[in-house]
Motif scaffolding. Structure first.
Motif, PDB file in Angstrom:
ATOM      1  N   ALA A 179       0.824  -1.210   0.000  1.00  0.00           N
ATOM      2  CA  ALA A 179       0.000   0.000   0.000  1.00  0.00           C
ATOM      3  C   ALA A 179       0.857   1.259   0.000  1.00  0.00           C
ATOM      4  N   ARG A 180       0.321   2.309  -0.639  1.00  0.00           N
ATOM      5  CA  ARG A 180       0.932   3.642  -0.555  1.00  0.00           C
ATOM      6  C   ARG A 180       0.521   4.299   0.768  1.00  0.00           C
ATOM      7  N   THR A 181       1.180   5.413   1.074  1.00  0.00           N
ATOM      8  CA  THR A 181       0.868   6.123   2.317  1.00  0.00           C
ATOM      9  C   THR A 181      -0.595   6.572   2.364  1.00  0.00           C
ATOM     10  N   ASP A 182      -1.108   7.066   1.240  1.00  0.00           N
ATOM     11  CA  ASP A 182      -2.498   7.548   1.239  1.00  0.00           C
ATOM     12  C   ASP A 182      -3.479   6.407   1.475  1.00  0.00           C
ATOM     13  N   GLU A 183      -3.160   5.217   0.984  1.00  0.00           N
ATOM     14  CA  GLU A 183      -4.038   4.061   1.197  1.00  0.00           C
ATOM     15  C   GLU A 183      -4.003   3.625   2.661  1.00  0.00           C
ATOM     16  N   LEU A 184      -2.837   3.689   3.283  1.00  0.00           N
ATOM     17  CA  LEU A 184      -2.736   3.348   4.702  1.00  0.00           C
ATOM     18  C   LEU A 184      -3.534   4.312   5.568  1.00  0.00           C
ATOM     19  N   MET A 185      -3.557   5.586   5.172  1.00  0.00           N
ATOM     20  CA  MET A 185      -4.262   6.604   5.953  1.00  0.00           C
ATOM     21  C   MET A 185      -5.766   6.629   5.675  1.00  0.00           C
ATOM     22  N   ALA A 186      -6.179   6.126   4.526  1.00  0.00           N
ATOM     23  CA  ALA A 186      -7.598   6.196   4.150  1.00  0.00           C
ATOM     24  C   ALA A 186      -8.438   5.130   4.841  1.00  0.00           C
ATOM     25  N   ASP A 187      -7.807   4.054   5.303  1.00  0.00           N
ATOM     26  CA  ASP A 187      -8.528   2.945   5.894  1.00  0.00           C
ATOM     27  C   ASP A 187      -8.477   3.018   7.425  1.00  0.00           C
ATOM     28  N   THR A 188      -9.603   2.839   8.072  1.00  0.00           N
ATOM     29  CA  THR A 188      -9.677   2.953   9.532  1.00  0.00           C
ATOM     30  C   THR A 188      -8.764   1.956  10.230  1.00  0.00           C
ATOM     31  N   TYR A 189      -8.751   0.728   9.727  1.00  0.00           N
ATOM     32  CA  TYR A 189      -7.980  -0.323  10.397  1.00  0.00           C
ATOM     33  C   TYR A 189      -6.470  -0.094  10.268  1.00  0.00           C
ATOM     34  N   THR A 190      -6.017   0.262   9.077  1.00  0.00           N
ATOM     35  CA  THR A 190      -4.579   0.477   8.905  1.00  0.00           C
ATOM     36  C   THR A 190      -4.140   1.769   9.586  1.00  0.00           C
ATOM     37  N   ARG A 191      -5.009   2.758   9.618  1.00  0.00           N
ATOM     38  CA  ARG A 191      -4.662   4.000  10.322  1.00  0.00           C
ATOM     39  C   ARG A 191      -4.484   3.720  11.817  1.00  0.00           C
ATOM     40  N   THR A 192      -5.334   2.857  12.367  1.00  0.00           N
ATOM     41  CA  THR A 192      -5.187   2.453  13.768  1.00  0.00           C
ATOM     42  C   THR A 192      -3.873   1.714  13.985  1.00  0.00           C
ATOM     43  N   LEU A 193      -3.509   0.842  13.045  1.00  0.00           N
ATOM     44  CA  LEU A 193      -2.264   0.084  13.155  1.00  0.00           C
ATOM     45  C   LEU A 193      -1.049   1.010  13.089  1.00  0.00           C
ATOM     46  N   VAL A 194      -1.086   2.001  12.188  1.00  0.00           N
ATOM     47  CA  VAL A 194      -0.016   2.994  12.097  1.00  0.00           C
ATOM     48  C   VAL A 194       0.169   3.679  13.449  1.00  0.00           C
ATOM     49  N   LYS A 195      -0.947   4.082  14.045  1.00  0.00           N
ATOM     50  CA  LYS A 195      -0.896   4.810  15.317  1.00  0.00           C
ATOM     51  C   LYS A 195      -0.331   3.925  16.426  1.00  0.00           C
ATOM     52  N   GLN A 196      -0.738   2.653  16.466  1.00  0.00           N
ATOM     53  CA  GLN A 196      -0.232   1.737  17.482  1.00  0.00           C
ATOM     54  C   GLN A 196       1.283   1.569  17.348  1.00  0.00           C
ATOM     55  N   LEU A 197       1.767   1.447  16.120  1.00  0.00           N
ATOM     56  CA  LEU A 197       3.202   1.313  15.889  1.00  0.00           C
ATOM     57  C   LEU A 197       3.946   2.581  16.324  1.00  0.00           C
ATOM     58  N   MET A 198       3.356   3.739  16.052  1.00  0.00           N
ATOM     59  CA  MET A 198       3.981   4.995  16.468  1.00  0.00           C
ATOM     60  C   MET A 198       4.132   5.059  17.983  1.00  0.00           C
ATOM     61  N   TYR A 199       3.129   4.598  18.694  1.00  0.00           N
ATOM     62  CA  TYR A 199       3.214   4.634  20.155  1.00  0.00           C
ATOM     63  C   TYR A 199       4.227   3.612  20.683  1.00  0.00           C
ATOM     64  N   GLU A 200       4.445   2.529  19.950  1.00  0.00           N
ATOM     65  CA  GLU A 200       5.504   1.606  20.351  1.00  0.00           C
ATOM     66  C   GLU A 200       6.890   2.231  20.125  1.00  0.00           C
ATOM     67  N   VAL A 201       7.041   3.013  19.051  1.00  0.00           N
ATOM     68  CA  VAL A 201       8.301   3.735  18.833  1.00  0.00           C
ATOM     69  C   VAL A 201       8.532   4.700  19.995  1.00  0.00           C
ATOM     70  N   LYS A 202       7.492   5.364  20.417  1.00  0.00           N
ATOM     71  CA  LYS A 202       7.588   6.263  21.579  1.00  0.00           C
ATOM     72  C   LYS A 202       8.074   5.498  22.812  1.00  0.00           C
ATOM     73  N   ALA A 203       7.565   4.277  23.006  1.00  0.00           N
ATOM     74  CA  ALA A 203       8.001   3.455  24.139  1.00  0.00           C
ATOM     75  C   ALA A 203       9.462   3.050  23.997  1.00  0.00           C
TER      76      ALA A 203
END
Length: 310
Positions: A208-232
């Motif tokens: 998927a491209r970045t816009d496709e990852l952001m357009a879908d609710t499920y993948t957008r949630t997954l992106v956010k979860q990964l970002m918070y793990e980077v924060k950890a």
């Protein structure tokens, strides 16, 4: 005009773009090339950019570092999968008391370079750039271009803003490249991973491209979860990434033009993926400090499978 001499090791979508911008304003720039050497040595570089297209009909092009002059600033813009070559590439081209400027993704790279060359200074550069190489010596700049600079010290201790950083920043700003100076390189590296780990990794795993990852609710949630793990992960090394930064990265990507990440391009072209520098190194550093990052670990193992099969 600055008298600093620049070498670009890796004249691709990133190194070619920044190197061409530096030469365009009159700086002395020397480009190391591999497959594009004949084309670029004869015809120069072409840059299509949202900020204005330009061509450099003649550039200092080389296919061997032994033929290059000693330079004040050596820009490492290779893929990290080629870093095993740096022990041969860096010593002939960097001056004593010169600077190696690392414009690469991932974590732990400056440590490796400091072990290769002594009597030099290592500066990390975190690039927020959407750019692709679309042909030999032909670069298309789609969006952004900002660089954050931070100087490396042993163990990633914080040494603040140095004169070397200020001088290099001035050269880049003269070339109309937006620069920010960071007192803490390690924090800067982890902040860059907030974007790189989810978008590079998921773009390959999910095709998927970045816009496709952001357009879908499920993948957008997954992106956010990964970002918070980077924060950890950053927190495990004593660095704090505010939640507001995560929201800013999500907003940036939502507004970004549809983009195929560098890791996705490498995968599609059957080239080795930068899995270790971008995902493996941060994961191992956090795990060594007793912090488990399960989503990132899962992503890492999926990428290793796909990379091996590819």
């Amino acid at each position: 005009m600055s008298e600093r001499k620049y070498a670009i090791l890796g004249t691709g979508a990133l190194g070619g773009f920044y190197g061409a911008k530096l030469q365009k304003v009159g700086l002395d720039v020397h480009f190391l090339l591999k497959s594009d050497y004949e084309q670029v040595s004869q015809n120069g570089l072409i840059v299509e950019s949202k900020d204005g297209d330009f061509t450099l009909p003649q550039v200092n092009a080389y296919n061997d570092v032994a033929k290059m002059p000693k330079c004040d600033v050596v820009v490492v813009a290779l893929k990290t999968t080629q870093n095993h070559l740096l022990s041969k590439l860096l010593p002939p081209v960097v001056k004593d008391d010169g600077v190696v400027l690392v414009l690469q993704n991932g974590l732990g790279i400056e440590e490796e370079i400091a072990d290769i060359v002594d009597k030099v200074h290592v500066i990390g550069g975190l690039c927020f750039l959407c750019s692709n190489k679309i042909g030999a010596g032909h670069i298309r700049h789609l969006d952004y271009g900002h660089i954050t600079l931070g100087e490396y010290a042993a163990g990633y201790s914080t040494i603040g803003i140095t004169d070397r950083m200020v001088q290099i920043a001035h050269d880049f700003q003269t070339a109309e490249i937006s620069i920010e100076l960071a007192e803490d390189l390690l924090l800067g590296r982890w902040k860059k991973l907030v974007w790189n780990i989810p978008y590079n990794g998921l773009s390959v795993v999910l095709n998927a491209r970045t816009d496709e990852l952001m357009a879908d609710t499920y993948t957008r949630t997954l992106v956010k979860q990964l970002m918070y793990e980077v924060k950890a992960g950053a927190n495990s090394m004593g660095r704090t990434i505010p939640d507001s930064f995560i929201h800013t990265m999500l907003d940036y990507t939502m507004k970004m033009k549809p983009y195929r990440t560098s890791m996705k391009i490498d995968y599609d072209e059957c080239r080795p993926l930068e899995v270790e520098a971008i995902v493996g190194n941060p994961l191992r550093k956090a795990q060594a400090l007793g912090v488990n990052l399960p989503q990132i670990s899962s992503l890492y193992h999926q990428l290793k499978f796909l990379d091996g099969r590819n």
